[in-house]
Design an enzyme around this catalytic site. Structure first.
Site, PDB file in Angstrom:
ATOM      1  N   GLY A  25       0.836  -1.206   0.000  1.00 40.52           N
ATOM      2  CA  GLY A  25       0.000   0.000   0.000  1.00 40.52           C
ATOM      3  C   GLY A  25       0.866   1.250   0.000  1.00 40.52           C
ATOM      4  N   ARG A  29      -2.211   8.335   3.480  1.00 46.42           N
ATOM      5  CA  ARG A  29      -2.830   9.073   4.584  1.00 46.42           C
ATOM      6  C   ARG A  29      -1.892   9.289   5.773  1.00 46.42           C
ATOM      7  NH1 ARG A  29      -8.119   5.586   5.167  1.00 46.42           N
ATOM      8  NH2 ARG A  29      -6.780   4.109   4.071  1.00 46.42           N
ATOM      9  N   GLY A  94      -5.520  -4.142  -5.820  1.00 54.19           N
ATOM     10  CA  GLY A  94      -6.382  -4.755  -4.808  1.00 54.19           C
ATOM     11  C   GLY A  94      -5.671  -5.828  -3.991  1.00 54.19           C
ATOM     12  N   ARG A 330      22.352   6.306  27.261  1.00 54.55           N
ATOM     13  CA  ARG A 330      22.346   6.221  25.804  1.00 54.55           C
ATOM     14  C   ARG A 330      22.918   4.871  25.347  1.00 54.55           C
ATOM     15  NH1 ARG A 330      25.519  11.129  23.884  1.00 54.55           N
ATOM     16  NH2 ARG A 330      25.227  10.051  21.906  1.00 54.55           N
ATOM     17  N   ASN A 374      34.326   6.920  42.215  1.00 56.18           N
ATOM     18  CA  ASN A 374      33.383   8.010  42.395  1.00 56.18           C
ATOM     19  C   ASN A 374      33.664   9.081  41.359  1.00 56.18           C
ATOM     20  OD1 ASN A 374      32.108  10.436  43.509  1.00 56.18           O
ATOM     21  ND2 ASN A 374      31.684   9.096  45.242  1.00 56.18           N
ATOM     22  N   ALA A 377      30.485  15.593  40.958  1.00 56.25           N
ATOM     23  CA  ALA A 377      29.463  16.462  40.370  1.00 56.25           C
ATOM     24  C   ALA A 377      30.076  17.335  39.282  1.00 56.25           C
ATOM     25  CB  ALA A 377      28.860  17.347  41.446  1.00 56.25           C
ATOM     26  N   ASN A 383      35.395  13.272  25.197  1.00 55.56           N
ATOM     27  CA  ASN A 383      35.716  12.119  24.344  1.00 55.56           C
ATOM     28  C   ASN A 383      35.824  12.467  22.877  1.00 55.56           C
ATOM     29  OD1 ASN A 383      32.906  12.637  24.502  1.00 55.56           O
ATOM     30  ND2 ASN A 383      32.469  10.645  23.600  1.00 55.56           N
ATOM     31  N   SER A 402      34.988  17.009  41.596  1.00 53.90           N
ATOM     32  CA  SER A 402      33.926  17.742  40.922  1.00 53.90           C
ATOM     33  C   SER A 402      34.485  18.629  39.828  1.00 53.90           C
ATOM     34  CB  SER A 402      33.195  18.632  41.919  1.00 53.90           C
ATOM     35  OG  SER A 402      32.548  17.812  42.851  1.00 53.90           O
ATOM     36  N   ARG A 437      45.121  22.559  37.656  1.00 50.80           N
ATOM     37  CA  ARG A 437      44.336  23.803  37.676  1.00 50.80           C
ATOM     38  C   ARG A 437      45.256  24.903  38.172  1.00 50.80           C
ATOM     39  NH1 ARG A 437      41.335  21.505  43.033  1.00 50.80           N
ATOM     40  NH2 ARG A 437      42.850  22.326  44.502  1.00 50.80           N
TER      41      ARG A 437
HETATM   42  C1  UD1 Z   1      -9.409  -4.217   3.920  1.00 51.66           C
HETATM   43  C2  UD1 Z   1     -10.506  -5.229   3.590  1.00 51.66           C
HETATM   44  C3  UD1 Z   1     -11.716  -4.949   4.483  1.00 51.66           C
HETATM   45  C4  UD1 Z   1     -11.311  -5.020   5.932  1.00 51.66           C
HETATM   46  C5  UD1 Z   1     -10.158  -4.081   6.221  1.00 51.66           C
HETATM   47  C6  UD1 Z   1      -9.614  -4.326   7.595  1.00 51.66           C
HETATM   48  C7  UD1 Z   1     -10.268  -5.853   1.251  1.00 51.66           C
HETATM   49  C8  UD1 Z   1     -10.801  -5.648  -0.119  1.00 51.66           C
HETATM   50  N1  UD1 Z   1     -10.858  -5.130   2.215  1.00 51.66           N
HETATM   51  O1  UD1 Z   1      -9.900  -2.925   3.568  1.00 51.66           O
HETATM   52  O2  UD1 Z   1     -12.743  -5.905   4.244  1.00 51.66           O
HETATM   53  O3  UD1 Z   1     -12.416  -4.731   6.762  1.00 51.66           O
HETATM   54  O4  UD1 Z   1      -9.070  -4.306   5.294  1.00 51.66           O
HETATM   55  O5  UD1 Z   1      -8.624  -3.391   7.935  1.00 51.66           O
HETATM   56  O6  UD1 Z   1      -9.401  -6.660   1.463  1.00 51.66           O
HETATM   57  N2  UD1 Z   1      -2.532  -3.739  -0.296  1.00 51.66           N
HETATM   58  C9  UD1 Z   1      -1.553  -4.101  -1.194  1.00 51.66           C
HETATM   59  N3  UD1 Z   1      -1.804  -3.986  -2.512  1.00 51.66           N
HETATM   60  C10 UD1 Z   1      -3.011  -3.538  -2.994  1.00 51.66           C
HETATM   61  C11 UD1 Z   1      -3.995  -3.167  -2.062  1.00 51.66           C
HETATM   62  C12 UD1 Z   1      -3.735  -3.277  -0.711  1.00 51.66           C
HETATM   63  O7  UD1 Z   1      -0.470  -4.538  -0.800  1.00 51.66           O
HETATM   64  O8  UD1 Z   1      -3.148  -3.477  -4.207  1.00 51.66           O
HETATM   65  C13 UD1 Z   1      -2.238  -3.900   1.143  1.00 51.66           C
HETATM   66  C14 UD1 Z   1      -2.161  -2.577   1.882  1.00 51.66           C
HETATM   67  O9  UD1 Z   1      -0.813  -2.145   1.960  1.00 51.66           O
HETATM   68  C15 UD1 Z   1      -2.666  -2.956   3.273  1.00 51.66           C
HETATM   69  C16 UD1 Z   1      -3.634  -4.098   3.001  1.00 51.66           C
HETATM   70  O10 UD1 Z   1      -3.318  -4.603   1.723  1.00 51.66           O
HETATM   71  O11 UD1 Z   1      -1.626  -3.462   4.084  1.00 51.66           O
HETATM   72  C17 UD1 Z   1      -5.087  -3.675   3.073  1.00 51.66           C
HETATM   73  O12 UD1 Z   1      -5.368  -2.706   2.077  1.00 51.66           O
HETATM   74  P1  UD1 Z   1      -6.290  -1.451   2.371  1.00 51.66           P
HETATM   75  O13 UD1 Z   1      -6.412  -0.677   1.129  1.00 51.66           O
HETATM   76  O14 UD1 Z   1      -5.840  -0.754   3.598  1.00 51.66           O
HETATM   77  O15 UD1 Z   1      -7.695  -2.185   2.655  1.00 51.66           O
HETATM   78  P2  UD1 Z   1      -8.932  -1.616   3.439  1.00 51.66           P
HETATM   79  O16 UD1 Z   1      -9.667  -0.654   2.587  1.00 51.66           O
HETATM   80  O17 UD1 Z   1      -8.506  -1.158   4.778  1.00 51.66           O
END
Ligand code: UD1
Ligand code: CA
Length: 463
Positions: A25, A29, A94, A330, A374, A377, A383, A402, A437
């Protein structure tokens, strides 16, 4: 791991589970230049959380599906799980299309295939195991359902009686379907022998024109295969799409980590103010005062006390040690038993041996402070010369007065004594006293005359 040949000539591992992690994805957003799955909660990337969960659920092979130009995601996957195979989904068409990017891995016929989203980091291994169990019990597809407080945006699970017949994405749902409160968490498990056949039959006839993984349910039913729902709580399937959701998910994870720490015997006065990392390790009877932050890679041994407003990162706190308030450990700070580190003290890449004390306003970096020494303060180790870092070695039972400045590289022998305010540029042998010193000058009765002179000067200016 033993390998066996399947009929198709492919190799297969023991009791096999393949996990396919979708991380292609765009994460628009998040409004970030970083890929979404590399954002962190509890000090580790979302992707690492997911990869750890599938490993703990017994999945020995992992495929990570990344988008084009996602080298950093592929690198994180390899770092977390060196045997993971990385597949590139070149076009974003998808979730089912994304899963099929890993077609070659699926074709290697494992018992079950878990599909999990890289942006859903809180899923518990036990839940993944329940999904694998549904497949072992004869389902071809298992769906992880939940009842969210706010269902908008999620796919709805359409039931007939007790049977799941379809998942409807919100965009495609009728008003009656939108009223369903049981939703799709996004995770699915497939039986290995039918997974590809189901996935390849999924079409893109929907409002978005995408290949929906969710259509696997209706497709499996059309193929007369069994489908099951595993239900879980909302916190486990929280998907992260925005920075606000990242923070909400962090809050849920922090609650889990605090609870686990307290269950293991850690005393926290105000747990809601303590921030932990997923890998923070505590011994027995550790006490943590309010407002302490643990970055990644921190170990705290038995009976140590971490006082308020301290910040620790890749550090080790020995048995019975006392840290803070207002201490900063650290990376590479290693405190031995019963060490005391007090307020406004910073330690980096240094070994502080048993019983040594650094109680106020000090900096120690790239050094060893011997047992029982020790460090006064305001004393510091110098370093860094602007180009390179240098080491300081301080022996056992030494006393650093100190406000001393130890200019590295330098070594102070066992039992040596460095006078207050000294600037030490040469090694000090064991048991020696080093004073570096200028000598103090005292002029009797000069204070009154000095004041007279100064006020006379002031009047002149005023006239
Ligand atoms: C998806 C589900 C939805 C569910 C929801 C839960 C589908 C169609 N829908 O919707 O039913 O309730 O998750 O959070 O599965 N991704 C890819 N390649 C793509 C599309 C998506 O790798 O082509 C990955 C995205 O990076 C993400 C995941 O698939 O990690 C889900 O995709 P996203 O578009 O967020 O699906 P939702 O609309 O949230
Ligand atoms: Ca999502």
């Amino acid at each position: 791991m033993s390998l066996k040949r399947t009929v198709s000539g492919q190799t297969e591992t023991d009791g096999t589970c393949l996990a396919i992690v979708l991380a292609a994805g765009e994460g628009t957003r998040m409004r970030s230049t970083e890929p979404k799955v590399l954002h962190q909660i509890g000090g580790r990337s979302l992707l690492l959380h997911v990869l750890n969960a599938v490993r703990e659920a017994g999945c020995k092979s992992t495929a990570v599906v990344v988008g084009p130009a996602a080298d950093s995601v592929a690198a994180e996957a390899k770092r977390a799980s060196p045997t993971a195979a990385v597949y590139v989904q070149t076009e974003r068409r998808g979730t089912a299309h994304a899963v099929l990017a890993a077609r070659n891995a699926i074709a290697r016929a494992s018992n079950d295939v878990l599909v999990i989203f890289g942006d859903t980091p809180l899923v518990r291994p036990q839940t993944l195991t329940r999904m694998r169990q549904a497949i072992a019990d004869g389902a071809a597809v298992a769906v992880l359902g939940f009842r969210p407080a706010e269902p908008a945006g999620y796919g709805r699970l359409v039931l007939e009686g007790r049977e799941l017949v379809a998942i409807r994405e919100e965009l495609d749902a009728t008003p009656a379907e939108r009223a369903i409160d049981l939703c799709n968490g996004g995770l699915m498990a497939f039986a290995g022998n039918t997974a590809l056949a189901i996935l390849e039959r999924i079409g893109s006839d929907n409002r978005k024109g995408e290949f929906y993984l969710t259509d696997a349910v209706a497709t499996a039913r059309a193929m007369k295969l069994k489908v099951m729902v595993v239900e879980t709580e909302e916190d486990e399937v929280r998907g992260i799409n925005t920075k606000a959701q990242l923070a909400e998910t962090e809050a849920v994870l922090q609650q889990r980590l605090r609870k686990a720490a307290m269950e293991a015997g850690v005393t926290m006065v105000a747990p809601e103010t303590v921030f932990l990392s997923a890998d923070t390790k505590f011994g027995q009877d550790v006490t943590i005062e309010p407002f302490v932050v643990f970055g990644p890679g921190v170990t705290v041994e038995d009976k140590a006390v971490i006082r308020s407003f301290s910040h620790l990162d890749r550090a080790h706190v020995g048995k019975g040690a006392l840290v803070g308030p207002y201490a900063r450990l650290r990376p590479g700070a290693h405190l031995g038993e019963d060490v005391h580190i007090g307020n406004f003290v910073e330690i980096k890449e240094s070994m502080i041996e048993a019983g040594a004390k650094v109680n106020h306003l000090a900096y120690i970096g790239d050094a060893r402070l011997g047992a029982g020494s020790n460090f006064g303060a305001g004393a510091i180790v110098c370093n860094y010369d602007g180009v390179a870092k240098h080491r300081t070695d301080i022996g056992k039972g030494a006393f650093i007065g100190s406000n001393a400045a130890l200019v590295a590289p330098v070594s102070i022998g066992d039992g040596a004594y460095v006078a207050t305010g000294s600037v030490i540029t040469q090694d000090v042998p064991p048991d020696a006293l080093a004073i570096g010193r200028s000598r103090q000058v005292v002029k009797e009765n000069r204070a009154a005359r000095l004041r007279q002179m100064k006020s006379a000067g002031k009047k002149k200016v005023a006239e």
